[in-house]
Design a protein around this motif. Structure first.
Motif, mmCIF file in Angstrom:
data_model
loop_
_atom_site.group_PDB
_atom_site.id
_atom_site.type_symbol
_atom_site.label_atom_id
_atom_site.label_comp_id
_atom_site.label_asym_id
_atom_site.label_seq_id
_atom_site.Cartn_x
_atom_site.Cartn_y
_atom_site.Cartn_z
ATOM 1 N N VAL A 115 15.121 3.233 8.673
ATOM 2 C CA VAL A 115 15.069 3.774 7.149
ATOM 3 C C VAL A 115 15.465 2.564 6.035
ATOM 4 N N ASP A 116 16.563 2.122 6.984
ATOM 5 C CA ASP A 116 17.011 0.662 5.787
ATOM 6 C C ASP A 116 15.887 0.103 5.790
ATOM 7 N N ALA A 117 15.362 -0.568 6.792
ATOM 8 C CA ALA A 117 14.437 -1.703 7.347
ATOM 9 C C ALA A 117 13.320 -1.118 6.109
ATOM 10 N N LEU A 118 13.369 0.541 6.076
ATOM 11 C CA LEU A 118 11.859 1.318 5.302
ATOM 12 C C LEU A 118 11.867 0.825 3.804
ATOM 13 N N ARG B 30 0.806 -1.234 0.152
ATOM 14 C CA ARG B 30 0.182 -0.141 -0.487
ATOM 15 C C ARG B 30 0.650 1.472 -0.338
ATOM 16 N N VAL B 31 2.123 1.351 0.270
ATOM 17 C CA VAL B 31 2.664 2.774 0.305
ATOM 18 C C VAL B 31 4.345 1.841 -1.075
ATOM 19 N N ARG B 32 4.519 3.561 -1.349
ATOM 20 C CA ARG B 32 5.096 3.102 -1.868
ATOM 21 C C ARG B 32 6.141 4.903 -1.721
ATOM 22 N N LEU B 33 7.585 4.312 -1.288
ATOM 23 C CA LEU B 33 8.407 5.743 0.032
ATOM 24 C C LEU B 33 9.019 6.720 -1.373
ATOM 25 N N LYS B 34 8.400 7.806 -1.060
ATOM 26 C CA LYS B 34 9.131 9.115 -1.657
ATOM 27 C C LYS B 34 10.397 8.953 -1.129
ATOM 28 N N ALA B 35 9.905 9.448 0.366
ATOM 29 C CA ALA B 35 10.921 10.438 1.169
ATOM 30 C C ALA B 35 11.238 9.672 2.596
ATOM 31 N N ALA C 127 27.500 14.159 20.112
ATOM 32 C CA ALA C 127 27.144 13.723 19.346
ATOM 33 C C ALA C 127 25.812 12.386 19.489
ATOM 34 N N GLN C 128 25.250 11.832 18.955
ATOM 35 C CA GLN C 128 23.905 11.078 19.143
ATOM 36 C C GLN C 128 24.141 9.802 17.663
ATOM 37 N N ARG C 129 23.009 8.935 17.510
ATOM 38 C CA ARG C 129 23.252 7.469 16.942
ATOM 39 C C ARG C 129 22.790 8.789 15.382
ATOM 40 N N THR C 130 23.391 7.775 14.566
ATOM 41 C CA THR C 130 23.025 7.646 12.877
ATOM 42 C C THR C 130 22.125 8.089 12.273
ATOM 43 N N GLN C 131 21.861 8.596 11.238
ATOM 44 C CA GLN C 131 20.083 9.117 11.077
ATOM 45 C C GLN C 131 20.919 8.983 9.041
ATOM 46 N N ARG C 132 19.445 8.365 8.702
ATOM 47 C CA ARG C 132 19.978 8.148 7.181
ATOM 48 C C ARG C 132 18.489 9.647 6.485
ATOM 49 N N LEU C 133 18.978 9.937 5.150
ATOM 50 C CA LEU C 133 17.947 10.341 5.174
ATOM 51 C C LEU C 133 18.037 10.154 3.175
ATOM 52 N N VAL C 134 16.381 9.809 2.359
ATOM 53 C CA VAL C 134 16.610 9.551 1.164
ATOM 54 C C VAL C 134 15.237 9.267 0.735
ATOM 55 N N LEU C 135 16.093 10.378 -0.255
ATOM 56 C CA LEU C 135 14.697 10.500 -1.650
ATOM 57 C C LEU C 135 14.724 9.779 -2.614
ATOM 58 N N LEU D 78 9.585 -0.857 0.937
ATOM 59 C CA LEU D 78 8.553 0.339 0.314
ATOM 60 C C LEU D 78 9.943 1.057 -0.352
ATOM 61 N N CYS D 79 10.979 0.649 -0.976
ATOM 62 C CA CYS D 79 11.455 0.983 -1.827
ATOM 63 C C CYS D 79 11.442 0.538 -3.528
#
Length: 276
Positions: free
Chosen positions: A103-106, A90-95, A266-274, A110-111
């Motif tokens: 985010v890696d799991a998403l 039902r979901v197609r990830l765009k961002a 500094a805290q944990r690593t984040q990921r940004l995906v477009l 979904l990508c």
């Protein structure tokens, strides 16, 4: 204990808030969305989905615009993956933005193709006790009359962060900049009639706020504007909030040094995906 994935309803609001509040620094963005818009209903353009172990909510994912923005709660990436698998039809990830393993799991579920842009960030956080002595009282709220000069700075921030030409690609970009100004979420520094620095409050709740869009015009870099202004807005906001966060591109060593100098940790690593 059975594991289920369900769309959250207003009856789950307290459980969602309690889940996110267990790790408020890493869930600042979602806590702000929840505070501003609530959990939504069948008429909303966004939904929250949760993994339940029995009756206990153990992970959650925000889905805006059918996948235009997908944000996972901090914590167990395996639990996020269970939600992602359930949403695959039902979901197609765009961002997406959030903790990197989640985010890696998403992205895996979904990508449909390779993301157009993928960046890793380091989350930084600060409390009032951590702040250094950096201030600039000339930092002020942006006003409507600033918009003509502010839009190029906002576009520059988008270019640096997303590798996109916002003015050419987004017909609503200027309206969104104006909306942030009218919501009192943008601060600017003016020198000799020129706007030289801007910063936005991207998300805010009783648990804290996330700063975003820090940008100094290239001709004014190296003069300490970012350090002093980050210190100023941090001191101002922390007079009424328990913590602030800031995402810094892991390749941007200059901004990381500025954040640490002001007092951010500094805290944990984040990921940004477009994707598009």
């Amino acid at each position: 204990m059975p594991v289920t994935v369900q769309q959250l309803t207003s009856q789950d609001s307290d459980a969602l808030k309690a889940l996110l509040a267990k790790d408020p620094a890493h869930n600042i963005y979602l806590l702000g969305l929840l505070a501003e818009f609530g959990i939504g209903d069948s008429r909303s353009s966004y939904t929250y989905w949760g993994r339940f172990d029995g009756k206990t909510l153990t992970a959650a994912v925000f889905v805006g615009g059918g996948g235009a923005l997908v944000v996972p709660s901090a914590g167990d990436s395996v639990a996020t993956g269970v939600i992602a698998d359930a949403l695959a039809e039902r979901v197609r990830l765009k961002a997406s933005v959030g903790e990197k393993p989640a985010v890696d799991a998403l992205v895996r579920s979904l990508c449909a193709g390779k993301p157009r842009l993928s960046k890793t960030h380091r989350l930084f956080s600060v409390s009032a006790d951590d702040l250094g002595p950096f201030t600039n009282p000339l930092l002020r709220l942006a006003r409507d009359e600033d918009l003509e000069r502010l839009v190029p700075l906002a576009a520059g921030a988008v270019r640096d962060m997303y590798d996109r030409d916002a003015l050419a690609e987004d017909p609503n970009f200027e309206a969104r900049v104006a909306q942030r100004v009218r919501a009192r979420r943008t601060y600017v520094l003016e020198e000799n009639g020129e706007l030289v620095f801007k910063v936005d409050i991207g998300s805010r709740s009783q648990f804290g706020a996330e700063l975003e869009g820090l940008y100094t015009v290239p001709s004014q870099r190296g003069k300490g504007h970012a350090t002093l202004c980050l210190g100023q807005i941090s001191r101002f906001l922390l007079s009424s909030l328990p913590r602030l966060t800031l995402r810094v591109d892991e390749k941007d060593e200059s901004m990381a040094r500025i954040a640490r100098k002001v007092g951010y940790l500094a805290q944990r690593t984040q990921r940004l995906v477009l994707v598009e």
